[in-house]
Design a protein around this motif. Structure first.
Motif, mmCIF file in Angstrom:
data_model
loop_
_atom_site.group_PDB
_atom_site.id
_atom_site.type_symbol
_atom_site.label_atom_id
_atom_site.label_comp_id
_atom_site.label_asym_id
_atom_site.label_seq_id
_atom_site.Cartn_x
_atom_site.Cartn_y
_atom_site.Cartn_z
ATOM 1 N N MET A 1 0.848 -1.199 0.000
ATOM 2 C CA MET A 1 0.000 0.000 0.000
ATOM 3 C C MET A 1 0.882 1.247 0.000
ATOM 4 O O MET A 1 1.799 1.360 0.796
ATOM 5 N N THR A 2 0.616 2.201 -0.898
ATOM 6 C CA THR A 2 1.404 3.411 -0.979
ATOM 7 C C THR A 2 1.026 4.371 0.150
ATOM 8 O O THR A 2 -0.008 4.209 0.813
ATOM 9 N N SER A 3 1.883 5.388 0.360
ATOM 10 C CA SER A 3 1.586 6.380 1.389
ATOM 11 C C SER A 3 0.293 7.129 1.069
ATOM 12 O O SER A 3 -0.460 7.496 1.966
ATOM 13 N N GLN A 4 0.026 7.324 -0.255
ATOM 14 C CA GLN A 4 -1.227 7.959 -0.667
ATOM 15 C C GLN A 4 -2.415 7.099 -0.252
ATOM 16 O O GLN A 4 -3.397 7.599 0.300
ATOM 17 N N ASP A 5 -2.300 5.794 -0.502
ATOM 18 C CA ASP A 5 -3.390 4.882 -0.144
ATOM 19 C C ASP A 5 -3.585 4.827 1.363
ATOM 20 O O ASP A 5 -4.721 4.770 1.854
ATOM 21 N N GLY B 1 -2.868 7.187 3.531
ATOM 22 C CA GLY B 1 -3.508 8.429 3.959
ATOM 23 C C GLY B 1 -4.981 8.434 3.629
ATOM 24 O O GLY B 1 -5.816 8.869 4.440
ATOM 25 N N ASP B 2 -5.324 7.939 2.440
ATOM 26 C CA ASP B 2 -6.728 7.844 2.046
ATOM 27 C C ASP B 2 -7.494 6.933 3.001
ATOM 28 O O ASP B 2 -8.629 7.231 3.385
ATOM 29 N N HIS B 3 -6.879 5.807 3.352
ATOM 30 C CA HIS B 3 -7.554 4.834 4.227
ATOM 31 C C HIS B 3 -7.854 5.453 5.592
ATOM 32 O O HIS B 3 -8.962 5.274 6.129
ATOM 33 N N LEU C 1 -8.202 8.660 6.334
ATOM 34 C CA LEU C 1 -9.246 9.671 6.179
ATOM 35 C C LEU C 1 -10.601 9.021 5.944
ATOM 36 O O LEU C 1 -11.623 9.490 6.460
ATOM 37 N N LEU C 2 -10.612 7.941 5.170
ATOM 38 C CA LEU C 2 -11.865 7.248 4.890
ATOM 39 C C LEU C 2 -12.484 6.686 6.162
ATOM 40 O O LEU C 2 -13.691 6.845 6.404
ATOM 41 N N GLU C 3 -11.660 6.044 6.987
ATOM 42 C CA GLU C 3 -12.180 5.474 8.220
ATOM 43 C C GLU C 3 -12.725 6.558 9.138
ATOM 44 O O GLU C 3 -13.776 6.387 9.769
ATOM 45 N N ALA C 4 -12.011 7.685 9.197
ATOM 46 C CA ALA C 4 -12.477 8.788 10.032
ATOM 47 C C ALA C 4 -13.770 9.376 9.477
ATOM 48 O O ALA C 4 -14.705 9.696 10.229
ATOM 49 N N ALA C 5 -13.843 9.509 8.156
ATOM 50 C CA ALA C 5 -15.050 10.067 7.526
ATOM 51 C C ALA C 5 -16.246 9.166 7.764
ATOM 52 O O ALA C 5 -17.357 9.642 8.054
ATOM 53 N N SER D 1 -10.044 0.643 -4.646
ATOM 54 C CA SER D 1 -9.355 1.833 -4.163
ATOM 55 C C SER D 1 -10.300 3.028 -4.280
ATOM 56 O O SER D 1 -11.269 3.002 -5.047
ATOM 57 N N ILE D 2 -10.004 4.064 -3.520
ATOM 58 C CA ILE D 2 -10.840 5.267 -3.595
ATOM 59 C C ILE D 2 -10.778 5.867 -4.998
ATOM 60 O O ILE D 2 -11.789 6.332 -5.535
ATOM 61 N N SER D 3 -9.589 5.852 -5.604
ATOM 62 C CA SER D 3 -9.459 6.388 -6.961
ATOM 63 C C SER D 3 -10.354 5.638 -7.937
ATOM 64 O O SER D 3 -11.059 6.244 -8.751
ATOM 65 N N THR D 4 -10.350 4.302 -7.850
ATOM 66 C CA THR D 4 -11.190 3.501 -8.739
ATOM 67 C C THR D 4 -12.656 3.839 -8.533
ATOM 68 O O THR D 4 -13.433 3.964 -9.492
ATOM 69 N N TRP D 5 -13.053 3.958 -7.277
ATOM 70 C CA TRP D 5 -14.435 4.314 -6.949
ATOM 71 C C TRP D 5 -14.800 5.666 -7.558
ATOM 72 O O TRP D 5 -15.858 5.826 -8.190
ATOM 73 N N LEU D 6 -13.918 6.658 -7.379
ATOM 74 C CA LEU D 6 -14.199 8.000 -7.884
ATOM 75 C C LEU D 6 -14.264 8.035 -9.402
ATOM 76 O O LEU D 6 -15.132 8.694 -9.984
ATOM 77 N N TYR D 7 -13.334 7.347 -10.067
ATOM 78 C CA TYR D 7 -13.368 7.331 -11.530
ATOM 79 C C TYR D 7 -14.634 6.661 -12.042
ATOM 80 O O TYR D 7 -15.187 7.075 -13.071
ATOM 81 N N THR D 8 -15.103 5.644 -11.339
ATOM 82 C CA THR D 8 -16.341 4.979 -11.738
ATOM 83 C C THR D 8 -17.515 5.951 -11.657
ATOM 84 O O THR D 8 -18.352 6.024 -12.564
ATOM 85 N N ILE D 9 -17.566 6.709 -10.565
ATOM 86 C CA ILE D 9 -18.633 7.707 -10.396
ATOM 87 C C ILE D 9 -18.527 8.783 -11.472
ATOM 88 O O ILE D 9 -19.508 9.137 -12.135
ATOM 89 N N ALA D 10 -17.304 9.317 -11.644
ATOM 90 C CA ALA D 10 -17.092 10.401 -12.605
ATOM 91 C C ALA D 10 -17.422 9.951 -14.021
ATOM 92 O O ALA D 10 -18.026 10.695 -14.804
ATOM 93 N N ARG D 11 -17.037 8.730 -14.361
ATOM 94 C CA ARG D 11 -17.325 8.217 -15.702
ATOM 95 C C ARG D 11 -18.831 8.177 -15.949
ATOM 96 O O ARG D 11 -19.304 8.511 -17.043
ATOM 97 N N GLY D 12 -19.587 7.763 -14.939
ATOM 98 C CA GLY D 12 -21.036 7.724 -15.096
ATOM 99 C C GLY D 12 -21.612 9.100 -15.401
ATOM 100 O O GLY D 12 -22.476 9.243 -16.278
ATOM 101 N N PHE D 13 -21.126 10.112 -14.707
ATOM 102 C CA PHE D 13 -21.607 11.474 -14.966
ATOM 103 C C PHE D 13 -21.140 11.973 -16.338
ATOM 104 O O PHE D 13 -21.871 12.706 -17.017
#
Length: 277
Positions: free
Chosen positions: A1-5, A7-9, A11-15, A71-83
């Protein structure tokens, strides 16, 4: 897991636990990549702004339901692609206006020049950059989204397949076609050797190299291609041109989100977070 991942994890758990500040920071970490993807897919700054806003707000609403299977990025791209698809369907009968991929970015005169390059080198680099932008824009949307997700945004082929909802092999097939099309568009600016191929002796190094990037050829085939390229100036130049093209795709700068849309998102997010606990 990268440092970006990592950090995302965190923040995600806190959110997901109701931390509004963590959710805000998580959205801010990803807004530029979503905006860049939207700009390249929608081809219109106003549509890209709408997609960015809709994507981030959808993420905020659904953060508690996201279980981290992707991953959060994959999730976001999936959402963005739909829009993006919705935008494309709504505007398919509208007049098409070709715009630069950097249409909403700072004008060329205001860009910071690379001090290591002379004026002629800088001009040539801008010409190639524009040619790559035009080549990506000219791709069929199915090819374009595969190339952007894989070679610009850096997702793996399986992650791209997840975003697009297709098989990994279909992603790779689209990638090979997109890469060769973009490379062909910029080839005249990359100084490809003019020597003719020897009939019956030169392999399809472009397809083989693209397949190599996706681990689709055996070590023996790879070694054979490398030996041929080493001894064939034409194929070596051809292969190098694809490498340079993909390197420039990967080097695409993040798109700066306009302050106006940042403020709009922040205001809508505050309304949304009023009930977030």
């Amino acid at each position: 897991m990268t440092s970006q991942d990592e950090g995302d994890h965190r923040l995600l758990e806190a959110a997901r636990a109701g931390d509004k500040e963590a959710l805000t920071r998580l959205l801010e970490r990803h807004q530029e990549q979503v905006y860049r993807f939207s700009m390249k897919m929608c081809r219109d700054p106003e549509d890209a702004k709408d997609v960015l806003q809709d994507t981030l707000l959808a993420m905020a609403r659904g953060v508690r339901d996201f279980r981290g299977a992707s991953s959060i990025s994959t999730w976001l791209y999936t959402i963005a692609r739909g829009f993006c698809i919705k935008k494309r369907r709504r505007s398919k009968f509208a007049p098409v206006e070709e715009r630069s991929l950097d249409a909403d970015a700072a004008p060329e005169a205001s860009r910071v020049a690379d001090p290591a390059k002379g004026p002629h080198e800088a001009l040539a680099a801008r010409q190639v950059e524009r040619a790559i932008e035009q080549a990506i824009a000219a791709l069929d949307p199915k090819l374009r989204e595969a190339l952007i997700l894989r070679d610009v945004e850096g997702l793996t082929a399986p992650e791209v397949a997840e975003v697009l909802g297709i098989r990994v092999q279909a992603v790779k097939s689209r990638l090979h076609r997109a890469r060769l099309a973009v490379r062909a568009h910029v080839a005249p600016l990359l100084g490809i050797p003019a020597a003719a191929a020897t009939p019956g002796t030169c392999p399809d190094v472009l397809t083989l190299y693209s397949q190599h990037l996706e681990d689709e050829i055996s070590p023996d085939v790879c070694a054979s291609m490398e030996r041929h390229v080493e001894g064939c100036p034409r194929c070596r130049g051809t292969c190098d041109s694809l490498k340079r093209t993909l390197a420039m795709c990967k080097a695409a700068p993040a798109s700066q989100v306009p302050v106006s849309i940042q403020n709009s998102i922040r205001a809508k997010l505050q309304d949304l977070l009023a009930d977030f606990s």
